[in-house]
Design a protein around this motif. Structure first.
Motif, short mmCIF file in Angstrom:
data_model
loop_
_atom_site.label_atom_id
_atom_site.label_comp_id
_atom_site.label_asym_id
_atom_site.label_seq_id
_atom_site.Cartn_x
_atom_site.Cartn_y
_atom_site.Cartn_z
N LEU A 145 34.59 51.37 35.30
CA LEU A 145 35.46 52.43 34.82
C LEU A 145 36.19 53.12 35.97
CD1 LEU A 145 36.37 54.03 32.30
CD2 LEU A 145 34.43 55.56 32.69
N PHE A 146 35.50 53.29 37.09
CA PHE A 146 36.12 53.94 38.25
C PHE A 146 37.22 53.06 38.85
CE2 PHE A 146 36.24 54.55 42.89
CZ PHE A 146 36.64 55.87 42.95
N LEU A 147 36.99 51.75 38.88
CA LEU A 147 37.98 50.82 39.44
C LEU A 147 38.98 50.40 38.37
CD1 LEU A 147 35.71 48.56 41.68
CD2 LEU A 147 37.26 50.38 42.42
N GLU B 273 46.89 52.24 42.09
CA GLU B 273 47.80 52.33 43.23
C GLU B 273 47.33 53.36 44.25
OE1 GLU B 273 48.65 52.36 40.14
OE2 GLU B 273 49.74 50.45 39.90
N TYR B 274 46.51 54.33 43.82
CA TYR B 274 46.02 55.36 44.74
C TYR B 274 44.82 54.88 45.54
CZ TYR B 274 49.04 58.83 42.56
OH TYR B 274 50.14 59.53 42.12
N LEU B 275 44.22 53.76 45.15
CA LEU B 275 43.07 53.24 45.87
C LEU B 275 43.53 52.41 47.06
CD1 LEU B 275 40.92 52.09 42.80
CD2 LEU B 275 40.71 54.22 44.08
N PRO B 276 42.63 52.16 48.01
CA PRO B 276 42.99 51.26 49.12
C PRO B 276 43.42 49.89 48.62
CG PRO B 276 40.97 52.45 49.61
CD PRO B 276 41.31 52.77 48.19
N SER B 277 44.19 49.19 49.43
CA SER B 277 44.80 47.93 48.99
C SER B 277 43.75 46.90 48.59
CB SER B 277 45.70 47.37 50.10
OG SER B 277 44.94 47.18 51.29
N PHE B 278 42.66 46.80 49.36
CA PHE B 278 41.65 45.79 49.03
C PHE B 278 40.95 46.13 47.72
CE2 PHE B 278 39.11 48.99 51.14
CZ PHE B 278 37.87 48.91 50.54
N THR C 163 42.39 47.75 45.27
CA THR C 163 43.38 47.49 44.23
C THR C 163 43.36 46.02 43.81
OG1 THR C 163 44.78 49.26 45.09
CG2 THR C 163 45.82 47.65 43.63
N LYS C 164 43.24 45.13 44.80
CA LYS C 164 43.20 43.69 44.49
C LYS C 164 41.93 43.34 43.73
CE LYS C 164 45.97 42.39 48.52
NZ LYS C 164 46.01 41.63 49.81
N ILE C 165 40.82 43.98 44.12
CA ILE C 165 39.57 43.73 43.39
C ILE C 165 39.66 44.30 41.98
CG2 ILE C 165 37.10 44.26 43.34
CD1 ILE C 165 37.15 44.31 46.38
N GLY C 166 40.26 45.48 41.86
CA GLY C 166 40.36 46.14 40.56
C GLY C 166 41.20 45.36 39.55
N GLN C 167 42.12 44.54 40.03
CA GLN C 167 42.94 43.76 39.11
C GLN C 167 42.12 42.73 38.34
OE1 GLN C 167 46.04 42.14 41.59
NE2 GLN C 167 47.18 44.06 41.70
N TYR C 168 41.01 42.29 38.92
CA TYR C 168 40.13 41.33 38.26
C TYR C 168 38.89 42.00 37.70
CZ TYR C 168 43.13 37.96 40.59
OH TYR C 168 44.23 37.23 41.01
N ASN C 169 38.92 43.32 37.61
CA ASN C 169 37.85 44.07 36.98
C ASN C 169 37.77 43.68 35.49
OD1 ASN C 169 36.18 46.00 35.83
ND2 ASN C 169 37.23 47.74 36.75
#
Length: 244
Positions: A172-174, A182-187, A189-195
């Motif tokens: 939920l956080f990611l 977009e406010y999270l660090p880039s790495f 953000t990339k991980i969150g896309q596959y959450n």
């Protein structure tokens, strides 16, 4: 001076002809020549339709993680577990049995929720019902298998419930629910896309709001199916490891 007067008269005549040649005489059209019409991309008039996908996936995630993990842990701590251990039945059959039990329980709960949702959305939900049920089946299967995986890792219901809540809170956080990616660090953000939560919410949102189909969203569907297959294989490995 006469030449200046004639030149001035000629200029005034030319200006008069140009003014008379103007077709648009409405001052509002002259000041604002472009007509702008703003239309919403969806026909929904309620914010509930935007919250519905998030709430639906949120329920599936936490119920799936908590229920399936607790069922597996209770079965492992039960008196019948040793008898099942001695039987020649394949482990895959027990895994499928646990999966189907949790899957049908959560599916029944989701059908009740969808039945209540018809009161608010009516025809909008009927138009996407088939794709919505198909997407929910994938999402329920994924979170049930993930909860079963936690159930085979942990030995007590307390630790299993704590792990389920923690993992669900991390998902939920990611996601865009708490804070835009977009406010999270880039790495991150990339991980969150596959959450799994992000993938599930995005699929449900596109189906309910934009009338998308599983065929048009085949990339997300394939990713969810791949996660399901990977979890099923991982559960078999972990279950065999608990017997050693």
């Amino acid at each position: 001076s006469s030449l200046l007067v004639d030149s001035l008269g000629t200029s005034l005549d030319l200006i008069g002809k140009n003014i008379n040649a103007i077709d648009v005489t409405n001052p509002n059209r002259i000041v604002d020549p472009l007509e702008i019409k703003i239309e919403p991309i969806t026909t929904s008039k309620s914010n509930l339709s935007f919250l519905f996908p998030t709430l639906l996936v949120l329920l599936v995630m936490f119920i799936g993680l908590l229920l399936s993990s607790s069922v597996v842990i209770r079965e492992r701590r039960g008196a019948a577990y040793f008898r099942n251990f001695l039987t020649p039945t394949n482990d895959t059959l027990f895994i499928i049995g646990h999966f189907l039990t949790n899957f049908f329980i959560i599916s029944l709960q989701m059908l009740i929720i969808l039945g209540v949702s018809f009161y608010f959305f009516k025809e909008a939900l009927l138009n996407v019902l088939i794709n919505l049920i198909g997407a929910l089946a994938l999402i329920i299967a994924m979170f049930v298998l993930l909860g079963m995986f936690l159930g085979y890792i942990f030995k007590s219901e307390e630790t299993g419930a704590l792990a389920s809540i923690s993992l669900g809170s991390l998902f939920l956080f990611l996601s865009n629910t708490v804070l835009p990616l977009e406010y999270l660090p880039s790495f991150m953000t990339k991980i969150g896309q596959y959450n799994p939560f992000v993938l599930s919410e995005s699929l449900i949102r596109k189906i309910t709001l934009f009338n998308a189909t599983l065929q048009t969203q085949w990339q997300t569907t394939v990713i969810l199916a791949g996660i399901i297959v990977g979890l099923f294989i991982l559960i078999q490995v972990v279950k065999k490891g608990t017997k050693i």
